[in-house]
Scaffold this motif. Structure first.
Motif, PDB file in Angstrom:
ATOM      1  N   MET A   1       0.850  -1.185   0.000  1.00 35.85           N
ATOM      2  CA  MET A   1       0.000   0.000   0.000  1.00 35.85           C
ATOM      3  C   MET A   1       0.890   1.242   0.000  1.00 35.85           C
ATOM      4  SD  MET A   1      -2.754   1.260   2.878  1.00 35.85           S
ATOM      5  CE  MET A   1      -3.899  -0.040   2.525  1.00 35.85           C
ATOM      6  N   SER A   2       0.594   2.186  -0.884  1.00 35.01           N
ATOM      7  CA  SER A   2       1.373   3.417  -0.928  1.00 35.01           C
ATOM      8  C   SER A   2       0.958   4.346   0.204  1.00 35.01           C
ATOM      9  CB  SER A   2       1.182   4.109  -2.277  1.00 35.01           C
ATOM     10  OG  SER A   2      -0.127   4.606  -2.399  1.00 35.01           O
ATOM     11  N   ARG A   3       1.893   5.172   0.589  1.00 32.84           N
ATOM     12  CA  ARG A   3       1.602   6.184   1.614  1.00 32.84           C
ATOM     13  C   ARG A   3       1.020   7.395   0.908  1.00 32.84           C
ATOM     14  NH1 ARG A   3       7.261   6.824   4.246  1.00 32.84           N
ATOM     15  NH2 ARG A   3       7.741   6.859   2.036  1.00 32.84           N
ATOM     16  N   ARG A   4      -0.088   7.912   1.452  1.00 37.26           N
ATOM     17  CA  ARG A   4      -0.777   9.037   0.828  1.00 37.26           C
ATOM     18  C   ARG A   4      -0.951  10.146   1.848  1.00 37.26           C
ATOM     19  NH1 ARG A   4      -5.990   6.598  -1.357  1.00 37.26           N
ATOM     20  NH2 ARG A   4      -6.312   8.705  -2.041  1.00 37.26           N
ATOM     21  N   ALA A  34       5.882   9.559  -0.902  1.00 34.52           N
ATOM     22  CA  ALA A  34       4.435   9.552  -0.672  1.00 34.52           C
ATOM     23  C   ALA A  34       3.695  10.097  -1.891  1.00 34.52           C
ATOM     24  CB  ALA A  34       4.084  10.385   0.557  1.00 34.52           C
ATOM     25  N   ASP A 113      -8.311   4.916   1.665  1.00 36.58           N
ATOM     26  CA  ASP A 113      -7.551   4.007   2.517  1.00 36.58           C
ATOM     27  C   ASP A 113      -6.116   4.487   2.664  1.00 36.58           C
ATOM     28  OD1 ASP A 113      -9.674   2.322   2.920  1.00 36.58           O
ATOM     29  OD2 ASP A 113      -9.132   0.961   1.283  1.00 36.58           O
ATOM     30  N   GLY A 114      -5.618   4.496   3.879  1.00 37.17           N
ATOM     31  CA  GLY A 114      -4.226   4.822   4.142  1.00 37.17           C
ATOM     32  C   GLY A 114      -3.872   6.277   3.991  1.00 37.17           C
ATOM     33  N   VAL A 115      -4.836   7.162   3.977  1.00 37.11           N
ATOM     34  CA  VAL A 115      -4.576   8.579   3.786  1.00 37.11           C
ATOM     35  C   VAL A 115      -4.378   9.282   5.117  1.00 37.11           C
ATOM     36  CG1 VAL A 115      -5.551  10.759   2.950  1.00 37.11           C
ATOM     37  CG2 VAL A 115      -5.904   8.665   1.645  1.00 37.11           C
ATOM     38  N   GLN A 116      -3.373  10.130   5.156  1.00 35.94           N
ATOM     39  CA  GLN A 116      -3.159  11.032   6.276  1.00 35.94           C
ATOM     40  C   GLN A 116      -3.488  12.419   5.762  1.00 35.94           C
ATOM     41  OE1 GLN A 116      -2.253   9.922   9.390  1.00 35.94           O
ATOM     42  NE2 GLN A 116      -2.498   7.923   8.441  1.00 35.94           N
TER      43      GLN A 116
END
Length: 120
Positions: A1-4, A34, A113-116
């Motif tokens: 999963m990539s960092r977003r 990211a 998903d996986g978002v900051q």
């Protein structure tokens, strides 16, 4: 999963430290690999226009023009629809690579998903 990372910047020349922090964090995340989306809202909306980032100055900070160029080259830069309308900024006015989009698109990005998300 990539960092977003989604960064929403509301400050411009009216709050230069807060503005520069947003751009610096976004480009640092981009350099770290990211997937970055920067949203220009409020007074930062003006940086969607050619030449505006060049005029921004803050001692001991990377040139905003360079940070914006990096984000346009490797991430996404979006100008808030309402903010653009309030400032009479249209699609033809903005830098190449800047899109104009509204709250629904922002919410879609932030709820992924996986978002900051950060707001400055």
């Amino acid at each position: 999963m990539s960092r977003r990372l989604v960064v929403k910047v509301t400050a411009g020349a009216d709050a230069p430290e807060r503005c520069a922090q947003a751009f610096t964090v976004a480009t640092t995340a981009l350099a770290a690999g990211a997937d970055v989306s920067l949203w220009l809202t409020g007074e930062s909306s003006w940086f969607a226009l050619p030449g505006r980032a060049k005029d921004f100055e803050l001692p001991h900070s990377a040139p905003l023009e360079d940070l914006l160029a990096a984000l346009l080259a490797g991430g996404r830069v979006t100008l808030c629809t309402q903010c653009a309308v309030r400032r009479e900024i249209g699609e033809a006015d903005v830098l190449d690579g800047v899109r104009i989009a509204g709250a629904a698109v922002f919410v879609e990005e932030v709820l992924g998903d996986g978002v900051q998300a950060l707001v400055y």
